[in-house]
Design an enzyme around this catalytic site. Structure first.
Site, PDB file in Angstrom:
ATOM      1  N   ALA A   1      13.034  -3.293  11.550  1.00 54.20           N
ATOM      2  CA  ALA A   1      13.533  -4.232  12.565  1.00 54.20           C
ATOM      3  C   ALA A   1      15.005  -3.958  12.846  1.00 54.20           C
ATOM      4  CB  ALA A   1      13.335  -5.667  12.095  1.00 54.20           C
TER       5      ALA A   1
ATOM      6  N   HIS B   1       6.832  -3.347  23.688  1.00 50.87           N
ATOM      7  CA  HIS B   1       8.294  -3.294  23.805  1.00 50.87           C
ATOM      8  C   HIS B   1       8.640  -2.371  24.966  1.00 50.87           C
ATOM      9  CE1 HIS B   1      12.513  -2.858  22.978  1.00 50.87           C
ATOM     10  NE2 HIS B   1      12.414  -3.849  22.119  1.00 50.87           N
TER      11      HIS B   1
ATOM     12  N   LYS C   1       0.802  -1.226   0.000  1.00 54.27           N
ATOM     13  CA  LYS C   1       0.000   0.000   0.000  1.00 54.27           C
ATOM     14  C   LYS C   1       0.834   1.275   0.000  1.00 54.27           C
ATOM     15  CE  LYS C   1      -1.099   0.356   4.968  1.00 54.27           C
ATOM     16  NZ  LYS C   1      -2.206   0.385   5.926  1.00 54.27           N
TER      17      LYS C   1
ATOM     18  N   HIS D   1       4.102  -3.144  20.178  1.00 56.52           N
ATOM     19  CA  HIS D   1       5.201  -3.522  19.298  1.00 56.52           C
ATOM     20  C   HIS D   1       4.866  -4.635  18.309  1.00 56.52           C
ATOM     21  CE1 HIS D   1       9.300  -3.938  18.048  1.00 56.52           C
ATOM     22  NE2 HIS D   1       9.456  -5.130  18.584  1.00 56.52           N
TER      23      HIS D   1
ATOM     24  N   GLU E   1      20.374 -12.401  23.311  1.00 51.74           N
ATOM     25  CA  GLU E   1      19.290 -11.478  23.640  1.00 51.74           C
ATOM     26  C   GLU E   1      18.465 -12.070  24.767  1.00 51.74           C
ATOM     27  OE1 GLU E   1      16.114 -10.703  20.717  1.00 51.74           O
ATOM     28  OE2 GLU E   1      17.456  -9.208  19.891  1.00 51.74           O
TER      29      GLU E   1
HETATM   30  C1  LIG Z   1      10.851  -1.016  15.226  1.00 52.39           C
HETATM   31  C2  LIG Z   1      10.733  -2.510  15.099  1.00 52.39           C
HETATM   32  C3  LIG Z   1      11.811  -3.311  15.416  1.00 52.39           C
HETATM   33  C4  LIG Z   1      11.710  -4.702  15.300  1.00 52.39           C
HETATM   34  N1  LIG Z   1      12.808  -5.472  15.545  1.00 52.39           N
HETATM   35  C5  LIG Z   1      12.733  -6.806  15.325  1.00 52.39           C
HETATM   36  C6  LIG Z   1      13.882  -7.628  15.437  1.00 52.39           C
HETATM   37  O1  LIG Z   1      14.979  -7.151  15.734  1.00 52.39           O
HETATM   38  N2  LIG Z   1      13.745  -8.961  15.209  1.00 52.39           N
HETATM   39  C7  LIG Z   1      12.558  -9.536  14.870  1.00 52.39           C
HETATM   40  O2  LIG Z   1      12.489 -10.746  14.662  1.00 52.39           O
HETATM   41  N3  LIG Z   1      11.460  -8.776  14.736  1.00 52.39           N
HETATM   42  C8  LIG Z   1      11.517  -7.439  14.941  1.00 52.39           C
HETATM   43  N4  LIG Z   1      10.396  -6.675  14.782  1.00 52.39           N
HETATM   44  C9  LIG Z   1       9.161  -7.318  14.327  1.00 52.39           C
HETATM   45  C10 LIG Z   1       9.291  -7.647  12.848  1.00 52.39           C
HETATM   46  O3  LIG Z   1       9.905  -6.569  12.195  1.00 52.39           O
HETATM   47  C11 LIG Z   1       7.948  -7.913  12.201  1.00 52.39           C
HETATM   48  O4  LIG Z   1       7.203  -8.801  12.960  1.00 52.39           O
HETATM   49  C12 LIG Z   1       8.134  -8.497  10.807  1.00 52.39           C
HETATM   50  O5  LIG Z   1       9.004  -7.698  10.075  1.00 52.39           O
HETATM   51  C13 LIG Z   1       6.785  -8.609  10.119  1.00 52.39           C
HETATM   52  O6  LIG Z   1       7.010  -8.920   8.771  1.00 52.39           O
HETATM   53  P1  LIG Z   1       5.777  -9.045   7.797  1.00 52.39           P
HETATM   54  O7  LIG Z   1       6.329  -9.351   6.460  1.00 52.39           O
HETATM   55  O8  LIG Z   1       4.778  -9.977   8.355  1.00 52.39           O
HETATM   56  O9  LIG Z   1       5.078  -7.601   7.846  1.00 52.39           O
HETATM   57  P2  LIG Z   1       5.658  -6.159   7.490  1.00 52.39           P
HETATM   58  O10 LIG Z   1       7.115  -6.163   7.400  1.00 52.39           O
HETATM   59  O11 LIG Z   1       5.025  -5.201   8.412  1.00 52.39           O
HETATM   60  O12 LIG Z   1       5.063  -5.909   6.029  1.00 52.39           O
HETATM   61  C14 LIG Z   1       3.681  -5.718   5.821  1.00 52.39           C
HETATM   62  C15 LIG Z   1       3.478  -5.246   4.399  1.00 52.39           C
HETATM   63  O13 LIG Z   1       2.082  -5.208   4.102  1.00 52.39           O
HETATM   64  C16 LIG Z   1       1.759  -3.981   3.480  1.00 52.39           C
HETATM   65  N5  LIG Z   1       0.333  -3.715   3.698  1.00 52.39           N
HETATM   66  C17 LIG Z   1      -0.328  -3.565   4.873  1.00 52.39           C
HETATM   67  N6  LIG Z   1      -1.639  -3.341   4.646  1.00 52.39           N
HETATM   68  C18 LIG Z   1      -1.807  -3.347   3.293  1.00 52.39           C
HETATM   69  C19 LIG Z   1      -2.921  -3.155   2.433  1.00 52.39           C
HETATM   70  N7  LIG Z   1      -4.158  -2.879   2.896  1.00 52.39           N
HETATM   71  N8  LIG Z   1      -2.730  -3.223   1.097  1.00 52.39           N
HETATM   72  C20 LIG Z   1      -1.503  -3.467   0.578  1.00 52.39           C
HETATM   73  N9  LIG Z   1      -0.403  -3.634   1.357  1.00 52.39           N
HETATM   74  C21 LIG Z   1      -0.557  -3.590   2.688  1.00 52.39           C
HETATM   75  C22 LIG Z   1       2.713  -2.994   4.146  1.00 52.39           C
HETATM   76  O14 LIG Z   1       2.807  -1.804   3.414  1.00 52.39           O
HETATM   77  C23 LIG Z   1       3.989  -3.823   4.154  1.00 52.39           C
HETATM   78  O15 LIG Z   1       4.592  -3.809   2.891  1.00 52.39           O
HETATM   79  C24 LIG Z   1      10.478  -5.280  14.893  1.00 52.39           C
HETATM   80  C25 LIG Z   1       9.396  -4.468  14.585  1.00 52.39           C
HETATM   81  C26 LIG Z   1       9.510  -3.093  14.673  1.00 52.39           C
HETATM   82  C27 LIG Z   1       8.328  -2.241  14.327  1.00 52.39           C
END
Ligand SMILES: Cc1cc2nc3c(=O)[nH]c(=O)nc-3n(C[C@H](O)[C@H](O)[C@H](O)COP(=O)(O)OP(=O)(O)OC[C@H]3O[C@@H](n4cnc5c(N)ncnc54)[C@H](O)[C@@H]3O)c2cc1C
Length: 539
Positions: A65, A249, A54, A356, A132
């Site tokens: 992350a 967090h 999106k 978080h 960790e």
């Molecule tokens: C600041 C921070 C630090 C972190 N540090 C760590 C770490 O060190 N180690 C660890 O294991 N985890 C960490 N996490 C958690 C981890 O980053 C996430 O759980 C993981 O990256 C999720 O991956 P994902 O692919 O499921 O979702 P995301 O990476 O969130 O991707 C979701 C995607 O979906 C898209 N999207 C959402 N809604 C729509 C829609 N309606 N239409 C089209 N696209 C949409 C978004 O734009 C994005 O591209 C951290 C999280 C944060 C916020």
């Protein structure tokens, strides 16, 4: 547990195939975080893939992350120990087979990332690993110190771009999953910047839309984390599970006006102390592991100390770290602190907890399948059974990687088996014109986020949860019947839907377990609650 919501409508927008532009693909992936990118790469082995997101590719939790990705990479470590640490943290609700599967696939997939160019920090030709909180061994791989997510995402995006059969579409907002009467997923209706509404018909759809952190006033999550995937899956009839489990967090930077940037717990892992506003170290009073206690315990201890000292925050003390090492090991945090005139060798870092990670999500089986045919889910939007009632740090990137591959492979297999196909479907779904009086959705969103933080936050009480349910229901009455033509409106509707599911589950679980802490039921109750809560609209 059926949970039909008030003001329920199957689709948020009208659908008319005779006047809407249509696209076709074998496999549609929604979301470009670690899970969606990995799924797309796998599905593209045999399928034509469309990958929509999106916002821009860099807008995801993955990109933000910091700390790292957990995996058994050291000689001292073993799969069984990583499994045991994950189960221990999950407080009785992990699915052991899933845990074992994720953990044992980790080393191969992390090394594959290295082969694909992920710039993990290395030592003597091997991936450098650190320890960790909650992990009994050093097993956290990191990139550029505290930019792990970005390092991984960039490598995956490069790989995706190499594949001629993956069509990446940025700024495409998925609004609804389209389903048939016999509960098959047929694709989506979405809104593409510059083109307007579009329908994508897909043989298989993979939901990888990430988490729900933006439901809270205080959060580490970027603006995209508005629970869209959870909302659209619920409306499509998917089963959602464990929605009461939102992980907070303990340490995000608390400087008025700054967004709640995360201060990685690796800092505590490497010796940082938590001090209250009188300069007293307090964690040893709360847990024998002090600053290395599990996240939920540290978050509650900080909240307790903030209340007892009537302060808005506590402090992280890294003044005893070597300044040069700190700048090299934690470049993002160094830069962040400097930008607020915080000299970490002299000053304390003001911190407080924030929402978080969404542990609950769309229930999936061992092969990333949901209860809707041809719909898969992976990453933070899914509830695979890996985390149980509490997530072990750095296990979520690992989960997205492993289940992203599984989802991509399964979707491709399903297509090859000819179990389904992409096809044009004639469709007309009309919505009676609602009262279009002016509605300030930003005001509703802000009010909702404040309510969730206050009433459905780190510590919860039955009375506060009931109050939140009533207020959310009231807001839903006049927001859910509107037809919006912009993402702010659809996000607001998703946020309300998901907030009500989270609040309801939190009210029903009258015990404390993992990240869910009830002040009125402070003990874990295995006799009554050693099980998951599922919610779906099917009454
Ligand atoms: C600041 C921070 C630090 C972190 N540090 C760590 C770490 O060190 N180690 C660890 O294991 N985890 C960490 N996490 C958690 C981890 O980053 C996430 O759980 C993981 O990256 C999720 O991956 P994902 O692919 O499921 O979702 P995301 O990476 O969130 O991707 C979701 C995607 O979906 C898209 N999207 C959402 N809604 C729509 C829609 N309606 N239409 C089209 N696209 C949409 C978004 O734009 C994005 O591209 C951290 C999280 C944060 C916020």
């Amino acid at each position: 547990m059926p949970s039909k919501q008030p003001e329920y409508r199957r689709y948020l927008v009208p659908i008319d195939t005779s006047s809407t532009q249509q696209l076709f693909c074998d496999c549609l992936v929604i979301g470009a975080g670690i899970a969606g990118l990995r799924a797309a790469i796998e599905a593209a082995e045999t399928n034509n893939v469309m990958l929509v997101t999106k916002a821009a590719l860099a807008d995801s939790n993955t990109w933000n992350a910091q700390g790292g990705i957990a995996s058994v990479l050291g000689e001292e470590d073993s799969i069984e120990e990583h499994v045991a640490d994950t189960l221990q943290t999950g407080c009785g609700l992990c699915d052991e087979d899933t845990v074992r599967r994720v953990v044992s696939n980790g080393p191969e997939l992390v090394r594959q990332l290295l082969d694909w160019g992920a710039d993990f920090d290395m030592i003597n030709g091997r991936i450098d690993i650190t320890r960790e909180g909650g992990h009994s061994k050093a097993r956290i791989a990191h990139a550029h110190g505290d930019s792990t997510g970005r390092g991984i995402a960039e490598a995956l995006v490069r790989k995706v771009r190499e594949k001629h059969n993956i069509n990446i579409i940025e700024r495409f907002f998925a609004i609804e999953l389209i389903t048939s009467k016999d509960k098959q997923c047929l694709g989506i209706i979405g809104y593409r910047a510059g083109s307007g509404f579009q329908i994508v018909w897909a043989a298989n759809t993979i939901l990888a839309t990430g988490g729900a952190g933006r439901l809270y006033r205080e959060t580490t999550n970027p603006a995209v984390a508005t629970a869209d995937g959870l909302g659209m899956a619920y409306r499509a009839g998917a089963v959602l599970r464990d929605m009461e489990f939102m992980q907070f967090h303990p340490t995000t930077l608390y400087v008025a006006g700054a967004s709640r940037a995360l201060i990685t717990e690796t800092l505590r892992g490497e010796g940082a102390y938590l001090l209250d506003n009188k300069g007293r170290r307090f964690m040893p009073e709360y847990h024998e592991a002090a600053e290395l206690a599990p996240r939920d315990i540290v978050s509650r201890a900080i909240l307790d100390r903030m209340l007892s000292t009537k302060s808005t925050h506590v402090y992280l003390d890294v003044r005893h770290f070597d300044k040069n090492h700190f700048a090299k090991r934690f470049p993002l945090i160094s830069e962040l602190c400097e930008s607020f005139d915080i000299d970490v060798s002299v000053d304390l870092i003001p911190v407080r907890p924030s929402a978080h990670y969404m542990i609950g999500g769309v229930k999936t089986d061992f092969e990333a399948r949901t209860n809707i045919a041809n719909l898969y889910a992976c990453g933070e939007v899914a509830s695979t059974g890996l985390h149980g009632a509490n997530r072990l740090g750095s296990n979520s990137l690992l989960e997205g990687l492993v289940f992203g591959r599984i989802a991509g492979r399964q979707a491709a297999q399903n297509r090859r088996d000819g179990a389904n196909g992409m096809a044009y479907h004639h469709m007309k779904y009309q919505i009676p014109v609602s009262d279009r009086s002016h509605l300030d959705t930003d005001d509703v969103r802000n009010s909702l986020r404040a309510l969730m933080w206050r009433n459905v936050g780190i510590t919860r009480k039955g009375r506060h949860l009931e109050e939140a349910e009533d207020i959310i229901r009231f807001w839903q009455r006049y927001v859910m019947d509107k037809v919006f033509d912009c993402s702010r409106g659809w996000e607001c509707q998703n946020m309300l839907t998901v907030a009500s599911l989270m609040t309801r589950a939190a009210r029903i679980r009258t015990e404390s377990r993992g990240v869910h802490y009830r002040q009125d039921y402070p003990k874990r109750n295995d006799a009554k609650f050693a099980h998951h809560f599922e919610q779906s609209d099917t009454e």
